[in-house]
Design a protein around this motif. Structure first.
Motif, mmCIF file in Angstrom:
data_model
loop_
_atom_site.group_PDB
_atom_site.id
_atom_site.type_symbol
_atom_site.label_atom_id
_atom_site.label_comp_id
_atom_site.label_asym_id
_atom_site.label_seq_id
_atom_site.Cartn_x
_atom_site.Cartn_y
_atom_site.Cartn_z
ATOM 1 N N SER A 4 0.328 -1.112 -0.084
ATOM 2 C CA SER A 4 0.315 -0.323 -0.348
ATOM 3 C C SER A 4 1.244 1.330 0.196
ATOM 4 O O SER A 4 0.471 2.317 -0.479
ATOM 5 N N ALA A 5 1.888 1.092 0.399
ATOM 6 C CA ALA A 5 2.945 2.103 0.634
ATOM 7 C C ALA A 5 3.639 2.612 -0.764
ATOM 8 O O ALA A 5 3.444 3.891 -0.841
ATOM 9 N N VAL A 6 4.073 1.424 -1.030
ATOM 10 C CA VAL A 6 4.450 1.255 -2.990
ATOM 11 C C VAL A 6 3.288 2.109 -3.833
ATOM 12 O O VAL A 6 3.742 2.674 -4.438
ATOM 13 N N GLU A 7 1.859 2.014 -3.434
ATOM 14 C CA GLU A 7 0.881 1.748 -4.104
ATOM 15 C C GLU A 7 0.813 3.479 -4.080
ATOM 16 O O GLU A 7 0.630 4.181 -5.082
ATOM 17 N N ASN A 8 0.851 4.107 -3.126
ATOM 18 C CA ASN A 8 0.621 5.530 -2.722
ATOM 19 C C ASN A 8 1.462 6.493 -2.849
ATOM 20 O O ASN A 8 1.916 7.448 -2.906
ATOM 21 N N GLY A 9 2.914 5.866 -3.323
ATOM 22 C CA GLY A 9 4.075 6.597 -3.688
ATOM 23 C C GLY A 9 4.810 7.225 -3.089
ATOM 24 O O GLY A 9 5.784 7.888 -3.254
ATOM 25 N N ASP A 10 4.727 7.054 -0.788
ATOM 26 C CA ASP A 10 5.649 7.627 0.176
ATOM 27 C C ASP A 10 6.728 6.245 0.289
ATOM 28 O O ASP A 10 6.814 5.483 0.553
ATOM 29 N N LYS A 11 7.374 6.796 -0.228
ATOM 30 C CA LYS A 11 8.977 6.169 -0.027
ATOM 31 C C LYS A 11 9.779 6.478 1.022
ATOM 32 O O LYS A 11 9.776 5.302 1.499
ATOM 33 N N GLY A 12 9.291 6.896 2.117
ATOM 34 C CA GLY A 12 9.356 6.989 3.052
ATOM 35 C C GLY A 12 8.739 6.138 4.210
ATOM 36 O O GLY A 12 9.593 5.147 4.658
ATOM 37 N N GLN A 13 7.916 6.310 4.554
ATOM 38 C CA GLN A 13 7.047 4.757 4.274
ATOM 39 C C GLN A 13 6.714 3.699 4.298
ATOM 40 O O GLN A 13 7.153 2.667 5.101
ATOM 41 N N ALA A 14 7.767 3.447 2.588
ATOM 42 C CA ALA A 14 7.560 2.424 2.595
ATOM 43 C C ALA A 14 8.571 2.020 2.790
ATOM 44 O O ALA A 14 8.399 0.229 2.951
ATOM 45 N N GLU A 15 9.821 2.620 2.883
ATOM 46 C CA GLU A 15 11.390 1.896 3.291
ATOM 47 C C GLU A 15 11.221 1.365 4.898
ATOM 48 O O GLU A 15 12.019 0.238 5.229
ATOM 49 N N GLU A 16 10.508 1.956 5.459
ATOM 50 C CA GLU A 16 9.658 1.625 7.116
ATOM 51 C C GLU A 16 9.401 0.651 6.763
ATOM 52 O O GLU A 16 9.939 -0.341 7.785
ATOM 53 N N ALA A 17 8.268 0.398 6.294
ATOM 54 C CA ALA A 17 7.020 -0.493 6.413
ATOM 55 C C ALA A 17 8.051 -1.958 5.961
ATOM 56 O O ALA A 17 8.152 -3.216 6.470
ATOM 57 N N LEU A 18 8.753 -2.002 4.708
ATOM 58 C CA LEU A 18 9.700 -2.823 4.166
ATOM 59 C C LEU A 18 10.851 -3.469 5.682
ATOM 60 O O LEU A 18 10.733 -4.666 5.701
ATOM 61 N N LYS A 19 11.114 -2.783 6.341
ATOM 62 C CA LYS A 19 12.401 -2.164 7.117
ATOM 63 C C LYS A 19 11.392 -3.888 8.119
ATOM 64 O O LYS A 19 11.831 -4.926 8.553
ATOM 65 N N GLN A 20 10.322 -3.200 8.675
ATOM 66 C CA GLN A 20 9.558 -4.088 9.333
ATOM 67 C C GLN A 20 8.849 -5.582 8.473
ATOM 68 O O GLN A 20 8.765 -6.584 9.043
ATOM 69 N N ALA A 21 8.971 -5.410 7.567
ATOM 70 C CA ALA A 21 8.173 -6.582 6.548
ATOM 71 C C ALA A 21 9.521 -7.840 7.167
ATOM 72 O O ALA A 21 9.264 -8.724 6.984
ATOM 73 N N SER A 22 10.330 -7.386 6.739
ATOM 74 C CA SER A 22 11.644 -8.085 6.268
ATOM 75 C C SER A 22 12.090 -8.836 7.341
ATOM 76 O O SER A 22 12.197 -10.035 7.911
ATOM 77 N N SER A 23 12.529 -8.112 9.030
ATOM 78 C CA SER A 23 11.640 -8.731 9.749
ATOM 79 C C SER A 23 10.832 -9.902 10.014
ATOM 80 O O SER A 23 11.411 -10.799 11.089
ATOM 81 N N VAL A 24 9.628 -9.603 9.838
ATOM 82 C CA VAL A 24 8.520 -10.641 10.284
ATOM 83 C C VAL A 24 8.951 -11.575 9.288
ATOM 84 O O VAL A 24 8.746 -12.919 9.550
ATOM 85 N N LEU A 25 9.201 -11.563 7.075
ATOM 86 C CA LEU A 25 9.034 -12.656 7.059
ATOM 87 C C LEU A 25 10.358 -12.991 7.833
ATOM 88 O O LEU A 25 10.471 -15.158 7.795
ATOM 89 N N ASP A 26 11.965 -12.664 8.111
ATOM 90 C CA ASP A 26 12.756 -13.631 8.386
ATOM 91 C C ASP A 26 12.199 -13.780 10.000
ATOM 92 O O ASP A 26 12.999 -15.555 9.964
ATOM 93 N N ARG A 27 11.909 -14.207 10.795
ATOM 94 C CA ARG A 27 10.995 -14.398 11.920
ATOM 95 C C ARG A 27 10.061 -15.512 11.891
ATOM 96 O O ARG A 27 10.380 -16.098 12.668
ATOM 97 N N ALA A 28 9.664 -15.413 10.383
ATOM 98 C CA ALA A 28 8.570 -16.411 10.225
ATOM 99 C C ALA A 28 9.570 -17.406 10.121
ATOM 100 O O ALA A 28 9.209 -18.908 9.680
ATOM 101 N N ALA A 29 10.330 -17.547 9.177
ATOM 102 C CA ALA A 29 11.568 -18.633 8.410
ATOM 103 C C ALA A 29 11.534 -19.335 8.936
ATOM 104 O O ALA A 29 12.097 -20.275 9.401
ATOM 105 N N THR A 30 12.675 -17.947 10.492
ATOM 106 C CA THR A 30 13.282 -18.838 11.058
ATOM 107 C C THR A 30 12.538 -20.179 12.552
ATOM 108 O O THR A 30 13.097 -21.584 12.734
ATOM 109 N N LYS A 31 11.575 -19.724 12.062
ATOM 110 C CA LYS A 31 10.263 -20.935 12.904
ATOM 111 C C LYS A 31 9.872 -21.764 12.143
ATOM 112 O O LYS A 31 9.067 -22.374 12.288
ATOM 113 N N ARG A 32 9.684 -21.792 11.190
ATOM 114 C CA ARG A 32 9.707 -22.717 9.819
ATOM 115 C C ARG A 32 7.762 -22.978 9.876
ATOM 116 O O ARG A 32 7.801 -23.417 9.459
ATOM 117 N N VAL A 33 7.585 -21.462 10.045
ATOM 118 C CA VAL A 33 6.334 -21.590 9.295
ATOM 119 C C VAL A 33 5.863 -21.050 8.007
ATOM 120 O O VAL A 33 5.492 -22.016 7.073
#
Length: 87
Positions: free
Chosen positions: A37-66
């Motif tokens: 949604s941040a990318v769709e809105n064209g908000d680079k700052g918000q998109a970068e912050e959301a990407l940082k959080q998303a990569s953390s969430v994804l890595d955690r899910a991969a670590t837990k083997r979900v």
């Protein structure tokens, strides 16, 4: 339903794990939606912050083997490409 004590315990554990895995998967989906949604809105700052959080969430899910670690890596790569394309 199981009859043996060990099978009852395994069943109980599987229910607990299922709930935990569902929560992690929901967290992953919400993080992805936030970035898209941040990318769709064209908000680079918000998109970068959301990407940082998303990569953390994804890595955690991969670590837990979900989710598989390659799946997480692929998502992070594609999201990073989209966010970098904004600038």
């Amino acid at each position: 339903m199981a009859n043996h004590r060990s099978a009852l315990k395994r069943h109980k554990q599987s229910l607990i794990r299922r709930d935990r895995n569902r929560a992690v998967k929901t967290r992953v989906k919400n993080a992805l939606k936030t970035v898209y949604s941040a990318v769709e809105n064209g908000d680079k700052g918000q998109a970068e912050e959301a990407l940082k959080q998303a990569s953390s969430v994804l890595d955690r899910a991969a670590t837990k083997r979900v989710i598989h670690w390659r799946n997480a890596s692929r998502h992070i790569s594609r999201l990073t490409k989209k966010v970098n394309a904004l600038g």
